[in-house]
Write a protein that holds these residues in place. Structure first.
Motif, mmCIF file in Angstrom:
data_model
loop_
_atom_site.group_PDB
_atom_site.id
_atom_site.type_symbol
_atom_site.label_atom_id
_atom_site.label_comp_id
_atom_site.label_asym_id
_atom_site.label_seq_id
_atom_site.Cartn_x
_atom_site.Cartn_y
_atom_site.Cartn_z
ATOM 1 N N ARG A 59 -46.564 52.491 -27.401
ATOM 2 C CA ARG A 59 -45.811 52.728 -26.167
ATOM 3 C C ARG A 59 -46.025 51.505 -25.287
ATOM 4 O O ARG A 59 -47.144 51.175 -24.930
ATOM 5 C CB ARG A 59 -46.312 53.974 -25.461
ATOM 6 C CG ARG A 59 -45.549 54.300 -24.200
ATOM 7 C CD ARG A 59 -46.052 55.589 -23.602
ATOM 8 N NE ARG A 59 -45.369 55.848 -22.356
ATOM 9 C CZ ARG A 59 -45.784 56.727 -21.469
ATOM 10 N NH1 ARG A 59 -46.865 57.443 -21.696
ATOM 11 N NH2 ARG A 59 -45.126 56.916 -20.360
ATOM 12 N N TYR A 116 -51.347 54.422 -30.824
ATOM 13 C CA TYR A 116 -51.878 55.711 -31.263
ATOM 14 C C TYR A 116 -51.752 55.732 -32.770
ATOM 15 O O TYR A 116 -50.657 55.514 -33.307
ATOM 16 C CB TYR A 116 -51.070 56.851 -30.637
ATOM 17 C CG TYR A 116 -51.788 58.173 -30.635
ATOM 18 C CD1 TYR A 116 -52.649 58.502 -29.603
ATOM 19 C CD2 TYR A 116 -51.613 59.069 -31.659
ATOM 20 C CE1 TYR A 116 -53.315 59.719 -29.598
ATOM 21 C CE2 TYR A 116 -52.268 60.282 -31.663
ATOM 22 C CZ TYR A 116 -53.115 60.600 -30.628
ATOM 23 O OH TYR A 116 -53.783 61.798 -30.629
ATOM 24 N N ARG A 152 -57.863 60.383 -35.473
ATOM 25 C CA ARG A 152 -57.011 59.864 -34.397
ATOM 26 C C ARG A 152 -57.681 58.645 -33.786
ATOM 27 O O ARG A 152 -58.873 58.654 -33.520
ATOM 28 C CB ARG A 152 -56.828 60.887 -33.282
ATOM 29 C CG ARG A 152 -56.266 62.188 -33.716
ATOM 30 C CD ARG A 152 -55.907 63.076 -32.546
ATOM 31 N NE ARG A 152 -57.035 63.436 -31.707
ATOM 32 C CZ ARG A 152 -56.927 63.794 -30.424
ATOM 33 N NH1 ARG A 152 -55.762 63.815 -29.836
ATOM 34 N NH2 ARG A 152 -57.989 64.129 -29.728
ATOM 35 N N TRP A 159 -56.812 55.696 -30.604
ATOM 36 C CA TRP A 159 -55.887 55.340 -29.549
ATOM 37 C C TRP A 159 -56.556 54.371 -28.589
ATOM 38 O O TRP A 159 -57.775 54.280 -28.522
ATOM 39 C CB TRP A 159 -55.388 56.578 -28.805
ATOM 40 C CG TRP A 159 -56.441 57.239 -27.959
ATOM 41 C CD1 TRP A 159 -56.698 57.017 -26.638
ATOM 42 C CD2 TRP A 159 -57.378 58.226 -28.370
ATOM 43 N NE1 TRP A 159 -57.732 57.795 -26.212
ATOM 44 C CE2 TRP A 159 -58.175 58.562 -27.264
ATOM 45 C CE3 TRP A 159 -57.641 58.858 -29.579
ATOM 46 C CZ2 TRP A 159 -59.196 59.491 -27.318
ATOM 47 C CZ3 TRP A 159 -58.666 59.796 -29.635
ATOM 48 C CH2 TRP A 159 -59.418 60.105 -28.512
ATOM 49 N N LYS A 177 -46.670 63.031 -28.910
ATOM 50 C CA LYS A 177 -46.642 61.599 -28.598
ATOM 51 C C LYS A 177 -45.211 61.077 -28.507
ATOM 52 O O LYS A 177 -44.915 60.210 -27.683
ATOM 53 C CB LYS A 177 -47.437 60.798 -29.640
ATOM 54 C CG LYS A 177 -48.908 61.095 -29.571
ATOM 55 C CD LYS A 177 -49.450 60.784 -28.189
ATOM 56 C CE LYS A 177 -50.853 61.260 -28.013
ATOM 57 N NZ LYS A 177 -51.334 61.104 -26.641
ATOM 58 N N ARG A 232 -43.839 61.691 -25.182
ATOM 59 C CA ARG A 232 -44.414 60.804 -24.172
ATOM 60 C C ARG A 232 -43.911 59.366 -24.288
ATOM 61 O O ARG A 232 -44.328 58.502 -23.534
ATOM 62 C CB ARG A 232 -45.925 60.841 -24.234
ATOM 63 C CG ARG A 232 -46.440 62.223 -23.876
ATOM 64 C CD ARG A 232 -47.852 62.248 -23.443
ATOM 65 N NE ARG A 232 -48.220 61.194 -22.521
ATOM 66 C CZ ARG A 232 -48.517 61.382 -21.246
ATOM 67 N NH1 ARG A 232 -48.445 62.573 -20.725
ATOM 68 N NH2 ARG A 232 -48.892 60.377 -20.495
ATOM 69 N N TYR A 239 -43.857 57.352 -27.269
ATOM 70 C CA TYR A 239 -44.408 56.524 -28.342
ATOM 71 C C TYR A 239 -43.372 56.366 -29.441
ATOM 72 O O TYR A 239 -42.669 57.307 -29.776
ATOM 73 C CB TYR A 239 -45.678 57.147 -28.924
ATOM 74 C CG TYR A 239 -46.893 56.941 -28.052
ATOM 75 C CD1 TYR A 239 -47.794 55.912 -28.308
ATOM 76 C CD2 TYR A 239 -47.142 57.781 -26.974
ATOM 77 C CE1 TYR A 239 -48.910 55.728 -27.512
ATOM 78 C CE2 TYR A 239 -48.251 57.601 -26.168
ATOM 79 C CZ TYR A 239 -49.130 56.568 -26.442
ATOM 80 O OH TYR A 239 -50.226 56.383 -25.647
#
Length: 92
Positions: free
Chosen positions: A12, A23, A39, A41, A72, A75, A77
């Motif tokens: 992003r 991410y 995960r 990030w 994601k 948002r 991404y």
């Protein structure tokens, strides 16, 4: 165990907000025979943070992976190439 490999890296970017985030998600096997979602990030160019979630079966891990991906995407991404293209394209 894992019939299919799940690995994803999304970004992003928003130069106006000085935002450049990544991410990364993957599904991997643990040494104890469980399936885990890893995960990572952080800001692009850094190591970022890492969290691992363990599951008893691959189906639960895939469901969690897909839920995180949906969140994601909402948002903003996008895959690396799409994120770079959006940054290079001036908005009207």
């Amino acid at each position: 165990m894992n019939a299919q490999h799940y690995r994803l890296h999304i970004e992003r970017r928003d130069p106006d907000l000085n935002m450049a985030r990544f991410y990364a998600l993957s599904i991997e096997a643990t040494l104890f025979g469980q399936t885990c979602v890893v995960r990572r990030w952080g800001r692009i160019g850094t190591r970022g943070r890492t969290v691992q979630h363990s599951f008893d079966n691959e189906g639960e891990a895939v469901g969690f992976f897909l839920a995180l991906l949906r969140a994601k995407k909402l948002r903003g991404y996008r895959p690396r190439s799409a994120a770079r293209h959006a940054e290079a394209t001036p908005s009207a």
